[in-house]
Design an enzyme around this catalytic site. Sequence first.
Site, PDB file in Angstrom:
ATOM      1  N   SER A   1       6.824  30.134  13.474  1.00 57.10           N
ATOM      2  CA  SER A   1       7.655  29.571  14.551  1.00 57.10           C
ATOM      3  C   SER A   1       8.683  28.626  13.952  1.00 57.10           C
ATOM      4  CB  SER A   1       6.785  28.788  15.537  1.00 57.10           C
ATOM      5  OG  SER A   1       7.611  27.999  16.392  1.00 57.10           O
TER       6      SER A   1
ATOM      7  N   TYR B   1       0.854  22.366  16.851  1.00 55.25           N
ATOM      8  CA  TYR B   1       1.427  23.715  16.739  1.00 55.25           C
ATOM      9  C   TYR B   1       2.371  23.780  15.533  1.00 55.25           C
ATOM     10  CZ  TYR B   1       4.085  27.869  18.255  1.00 55.25           C
ATOM     11  OH  TYR B   1       4.706  29.096  18.329  1.00 55.25           O
TER      12      TYR B   1
HETATM   13  N1  LIG Z   1       7.421  32.825  22.920  1.00 54.20           N
HETATM   14  C1  LIG Z   1       8.010  32.028  22.047  1.00 54.20           C
HETATM   15  O1  LIG Z   1       8.998  31.344  22.348  1.00 54.20           O
HETATM   16  C2  LIG Z   1       7.508  31.935  20.637  1.00 54.20           C
HETATM   17  C3  LIG Z   1       8.308  31.303  19.683  1.00 54.20           C
HETATM   18  C4  LIG Z   1       7.866  31.208  18.369  1.00 54.20           C
HETATM   19  C5  LIG Z   1       6.647  31.732  18.018  1.00 54.20           C
HETATM   20  N2  LIG Z   1       5.874  32.332  18.961  1.00 54.20           N
HETATM   21  C6  LIG Z   1       4.599  32.868  18.527  1.00 54.20           C
HETATM   22  O2  LIG Z   1       4.518  34.223  18.874  1.00 54.20           O
HETATM   23  C7  LIG Z   1       3.169  34.599  19.085  1.00 54.20           C
HETATM   24  C8  LIG Z   1       3.033  35.276  20.435  1.00 54.20           C
HETATM   25  O3  LIG Z   1       3.465  34.353  21.428  1.00 54.20           O
HETATM   26  P1  LIG Z   1       3.768  34.770  22.937  1.00 54.20           P
HETATM   27  O4  LIG Z   1       4.992  34.074  23.321  1.00 54.20           O
HETATM   28  O5  LIG Z   1       3.660  36.239  23.110  1.00 54.20           O
HETATM   29  O6  LIG Z   1       2.547  34.029  23.651  1.00 54.20           O
HETATM   30  P2  LIG Z   1       1.564  34.560  24.786  1.00 54.20           P
HETATM   31  O7  LIG Z   1       0.817  33.365  25.269  1.00 54.20           O
HETATM   32  O8  LIG Z   1       2.308  35.391  25.765  1.00 54.20           O
HETATM   33  O9  LIG Z   1       0.595  35.524  23.952  1.00 54.20           O
HETATM   34  C9  LIG Z   1      -0.382  35.043  23.070  1.00 54.20           C
HETATM   35  C10 LIG Z   1      -1.527  36.035  23.066  1.00 54.20           C
HETATM   36  O10 LIG Z   1      -2.533  35.547  22.182  1.00 54.20           O
HETATM   37  C11 LIG Z   1      -3.789  35.738  22.806  1.00 54.20           C
HETATM   38  N3  LIG Z   1      -4.753  34.785  22.273  1.00 54.20           N
HETATM   39  C12 LIG Z   1      -4.911  33.465  22.573  1.00 54.20           C
HETATM   40  N4  LIG Z   1      -5.943  32.952  21.885  1.00 54.20           N
HETATM   41  C13 LIG Z   1      -6.444  33.969  21.126  1.00 54.20           C
HETATM   42  C14 LIG Z   1      -7.509  34.077  20.198  1.00 54.20           C
HETATM   43  N5  LIG Z   1      -8.310  33.020  19.922  1.00 54.20           N
HETATM   44  N6  LIG Z   1      -7.724  35.269  19.608  1.00 54.20           N
HETATM   45  C15 LIG Z   1      -6.951  36.346  19.897  1.00 54.20           C
HETATM   46  N7  LIG Z   1      -5.937  36.315  20.780  1.00 54.20           N
HETATM   47  C16 LIG Z   1      -5.694  35.131  21.379  1.00 54.20           C
HETATM   48  C17 LIG Z   1      -3.539  35.522  24.291  1.00 54.20           C
HETATM   49  O11 LIG Z   1      -4.544  36.131  25.074  1.00 54.20           O
HETATM   50  C18 LIG Z   1      -2.174  36.177  24.448  1.00 54.20           C
HETATM   51  O12 LIG Z   1      -2.288  37.558  24.749  1.00 54.20           O
HETATM   52  C19 LIG Z   1       2.360  33.310  18.951  1.00 54.20           C
HETATM   53  O13 LIG Z   1       1.845  33.201  17.648  1.00 54.20           O
HETATM   54  C20 LIG Z   1       3.393  32.235  19.196  1.00 54.20           C
HETATM   55  O14 LIG Z   1       3.053  31.019  18.620  1.00 54.20           O
HETATM   56  C21 LIG Z   1       6.272  32.449  20.255  1.00 54.20           C
END
Ligand SMILES: NC(=O)c1ccc[n+]([C@@H]2O[C@H](COP(=O)([O-])OP(=O)(O)OC[C@H]3O[C@@H](n4cnc5c(N)ncnc54)[C@H](O)[C@@H]3O)[C@@H](O)[C@H]2O)c1
Length: 248
Positions: free
Chosen positions: A139, A153
Amino acid sequence: MRGLEGRRAVLTGATGGLGSAIARRLLDEGASVALTDVDEGALHALAGSLGGDTSVAVLDVADPDDWARTVEAVRDRWGAAHVLVNNAGIGSLGTVETETRERWDQVVAVDQLGTWLGMQHVGPLIEESGGGAVVNVASILGATGGLANSFSYAAAKGAVRAMTLNAALHWAQRGVRVNAVVPAFIGTGALLDRYGGSERHRAMLANTPMGRLGRPEEVAAAVAFLASEDSAYSTGSEIYVDGGWAAR
Ligand SMILES: NC(=O)c1ccc[n+]([C@@H]2O[C@H](COP(=O)([O-])OP(=O)(O)OC[C@H]3O[C@@H](n4cnc5c(N)ncnc54)[C@H](O)[C@@H]3O)[C@@H](O)[C@H]2O)c1
């Protein structure tokens, strides 16, 4: 993209906003995808909506036993794995002063430990399968000071970047490439539901040079590139999908 056709991929956090876009893109490229997440109902719904060659496994990325079971299931079904996408993640909002120990432990367990355990368990199977790629989802908050909050985070995502470099060197001559994508704020349904119209949403936009949130498909494209043979000479590298954040 070259070299994803017929490849077997393991994807964590598959049912989330980015995970489902990554799953769709890998399947479009001809890969088979083991969809994993903690949310079993959502996993079956996703598999039903995607089509293509998928399998489903409930996997808590912080649980080594779940990883061992998942690797065995993938081995039984496909006999191989070529790609691991460590995408599962949870966030935090606390600052260096207000973050709680409880949230720190949860975030580090999923985002940092989960990424390590994924590489530790699936990396050897990728090597055994003739080589492939790990893609870790980091991220921008682990690469910059972000919005001066999301402290635990940021710490965990910074560690994801460091682990990517370290593991890349470990496997450099053994056919397992390890790279990271570094997204800034991506307008997934969950993010917009949580923050849409809020002060935080305004801060995200105001601090993004391009002036808009990213799209899940834009992250999925970078993941597919790093998972494919088109990036065959890249390891320990990062693709920023950040609307210019890192350039500020
Ligand atoms: N959306 C953003 O703006 C953004 C930006 C930078 C990085 N990210 C990263 O991208 C990745 C996906 O994010 P997203 O936006 O799709 O979030 P999201 O919350 O939509 O999806 C996260 C998924 O991880 C699953 N999860 C949570 N805890 C878990 C565990 N212990 N074991 C297995 N699965 C688990 C959840 O059920 C969910 O399906 C993450 O690593 C997040 O940090 C997201």
